[in-house]
Each structure stands twice: as structure tokens, then as C-alpha cells.
Scaffold this active site. Structure first.
Site, PDB file in Angstrom:
ATOM      1  N   TYR A 102      63.093  64.982  55.458  1.00 53.44           N
ATOM      2  CA  TYR A 102      62.669  65.704  56.659  1.00 53.44           C
ATOM      3  C   TYR A 102      61.148  65.788  56.661  1.00 53.44           C
ATOM      4  O   TYR A 102      60.542  66.579  55.958  1.00 53.44           O
ATOM      5  CB  TYR A 102      63.265  67.109  56.707  1.00 53.44           C
ATOM      6  CG  TYR A 102      64.769  67.176  56.763  1.00 53.44           C
ATOM      7  CD1 TYR A 102      65.542  66.054  57.064  1.00 53.44           C
ATOM      8  CD2 TYR A 102      65.439  68.359  56.509  1.00 53.44           C
ATOM      9  CE1 TYR A 102      66.926  66.117  57.115  1.00 53.44           C
ATOM     10  CE2 TYR A 102      66.822  68.440  56.561  1.00 53.44           C
ATOM     11  CZ  TYR A 102      67.559  67.318  56.859  1.00 53.44           C
ATOM     12  OH  TYR A 102      68.933  67.398  56.899  1.00 53.44           O
ATOM     13  N   PRO A 140      76.144  71.291  63.660  1.00 58.89           N
ATOM     14  CA  PRO A 140      77.286  72.090  64.138  1.00 58.89           C
ATOM     15  C   PRO A 140      77.221  72.402  65.628  1.00 58.89           C
ATOM     16  O   PRO A 140      78.252  72.720  66.234  1.00 58.89           O
ATOM     17  CB  PRO A 140      77.201  73.362  63.301  1.00 58.89           C
ATOM     18  CG  PRO A 140      75.751  73.483  62.966  1.00 58.89           C
ATOM     19  CD  PRO A 140      75.283  72.067  62.759  1.00 58.89           C
ATOM     20  N   LEU A 141      76.024  72.310  66.205  1.00 56.00           N
ATOM     21  CA  LEU A 141      75.868  72.554  67.643  1.00 56.00           C
ATOM     22  C   LEU A 141      75.611  71.254  68.394  1.00 56.00           C
ATOM     23  O   LEU A 141      75.171  71.270  69.544  1.00 56.00           O
ATOM     24  CB  LEU A 141      74.723  73.545  67.891  1.00 56.00           C
ATOM     25  CG  LEU A 141      74.845  74.885  67.137  1.00 56.00           C
ATOM     26  CD1 LEU A 141      73.640  75.764  67.427  1.00 56.00           C
ATOM     27  CD2 LEU A 141      76.139  75.581  67.495  1.00 56.00           C
TER      28      LEU A 141
END
Length: 253
Positions: free
Chosen positions: A63, A208-209
Site C-alpha cells: 500500500y 466488504p463494502l
């Protein structure tokens, strides 16, 4: 730390943590590349997690690359004793939006050592193999993490984007503390999730979204995941503290 943990609690890698964790991928620039536009806000958001009862922070050396691990150190070091700090190795970033697995044992060892320095820790609480490198035998990729676990540099080993067969193979080399795969209302089927439920392995749904596509139904999406079983511990990500607060509220009311 508040008494009520968002979504309840789960034990991962020997630590009791909130079932709602925090994924840090969005704390970077466009293309998951470089630093965020407002670095001060990102640091503040990381510090906000503790006050909201979130003590499971999920990162990766890819990241940025490296950006998020540095932000975590700047924001949270020295770390709370009950914080579960997870990171991942085994993915290189040639350019923005480009991801490539690299599982050579010498590279994985160097990546863990670099994460230890960036996070300023002697041992990583939970270190995931970020992806399987198909050009390297899986047992060799897990074996180097297991060796570093024996050396005391990794407390627990996790797997990211693994199938049940790969989890089973990896578990012949070292105990597996968690599995992190994509799961959300739009992508609701993962055989590894059911496998983890049967085996009692914590399952960490990333995305998850669905990268924010749920909007105002985000709370419903998280509650759906949590209802699948006590092994579930989703890690939604955001760069907006109000959004984070709304997610916490949605799973604690």
C-alpha cells in the site's frame, strides 16, 4: 479504548479484538500509490480508531508501496498492547494500480525485515502472504514465513486470496491464524469462507463494502457479513472519519 468493541470481539493471533477492523489501503494516493493528499488527516483517522473501539488495523507493504506502514508508525507508535497490527508481504508495485505477486523466499524474508523496520517493531503480530506466486512452490513461500515465526519476527501467519486447497497445503507447514479474501453482498460466495467456518479459522473479508459501492447501505452490508458467523471480522476502509464513525455506529446499535 471503549468497553464495547464494534461488532463484538474475536480472537485473532492470540489477541482479542473488535470484529470490525480497519483496512488502510485508502490511506494512500490515487492508484494506491504514494502518500494521501492530506497526510495529517490520515494520521488523525488512524488515531481515531482506538477511540471508536477498533483495535485491529490491517495494512500491507504494497500500500503506497510502504506508505501505510510508515503512517501507522507515525500515528500509533508506541502501540497499545491490545492492538492487533497486521501487514502483508509478497506483492510488488511497479506502478500505480499495478500489482504483481512475488513469492521468492529471499524476497519474502527481505520484505518482512523491511516491514519490521517501517513499523518499528521486533515482531509482526499477524503477517499475511499477500498473494500466492504461481512461479514458486507454495510450501516454499509459507516455509520462509514459518522460519521467521520460529525466529520470533512473526507472531502469526495469515493468508490472503487463498482457496481451501491452498489453505490446507499451507497449514501442513505452519498454523494459519487468519484468511483474508474478498467477500461482500455483491460477491457473496467464497468456498474459503465456509472452509474457515468449519475449521475455526478467523475470516477477514476485504473489500466488504465493494470499494464504497454500497453508499448509504454500508451498515447493512457489514451487518450481513457479521451475521455469517463468529469467525467473520470485516476490515472496511475509508479516508473519512465521519464515514468511519457511521460504520461503527451501524454495527454497535
Amino acid at each position: 479504548m471503549t468497553d464495547q468493541r464494534p461488532g463484538g470481539t474475536i480472537t485473532i493471533a492470540g489477541k482479542t479484538v473488535s470484529r470490525l477492523g480497519f483496512g488502510t489501503m485508502r490511506l494512500t494516493g490515487p492508484g494506491t500509490w504514494g502518500h494521501p493528499a492530506d497526510q495529517t488527516a490520515a494520521l488523525r483517522l488512524l488515531r481515531t480508531c482506538s477511540g471508536l473501539g477498533i483495535n485491529h488495523i490491517d495494512a500491507a507493504d504494497a500500500y503506497g508501496p510502504h506508505t501505510v506502514e510508515e503512517l501507522i508508525r507515525w500515528a500509533l507508535h508506541p502501540y497499545d498492547e491490545d492492538l492487533l497490527l497486521a501487514t502483508k508481504v509478497g506483492m510488488i508495485r511497479p506502478a500505480p494500480n499495478i500489482w504483481s505477486p512475488l513469492g521468492r523466499p529471499d524476497y519474502l524474508r527481505a520484505a518482512v525485515e523491511a516491514s519490521l523496520r517501517r513499523l518499528s517493531v521486533e515482531r509482526i503480530d499477524l503477517c499475511y502472504l499477500h498473494r500466492v506466486d504461481p512461479s514458486v512452490p507454495l510450501v516454499d513461500q509459507i516455509a520462509v514465513l514459518a522460519a521467521m515465526q520460529e525466529e520470533g519476527k512473526i507472531a502469526a501467519i495469515g493468508l490472503s486470496k487463498f482457496t481451501p486447497a491452498q489453505i490446507t497445503e499451507a497449514a501442513t507447514i505452519a498454523p494459519i491464524a487468519a484468511v483474508q479474501n474478498v467477500l461482500n453482498i455483491d460477491e457473496p460466495d467464497d468456498s474459503a469462507e465456509r472452509f474457515c467456518a468449519r475449521q475455526g479459522i478467523p475470516y477477514i473479508p476485504y473489500r466488504p463494502l465493494n470499494a464504497g459501492r454500497h453508499g448509504t447501505s454500508a451498515g447493512k452490508a457489514l451487518r450481513w457479513l457479521l451475521a455469517l458467523g463468529e469467525h467473520m471480522a470485516p476490515i472496511p476502509g475509508t479516508s473519512n472519519p465521519d464515514h468511519l464513525l457511521s460504520l461503527v455506529s451501524a454495527v454497535t446499535r
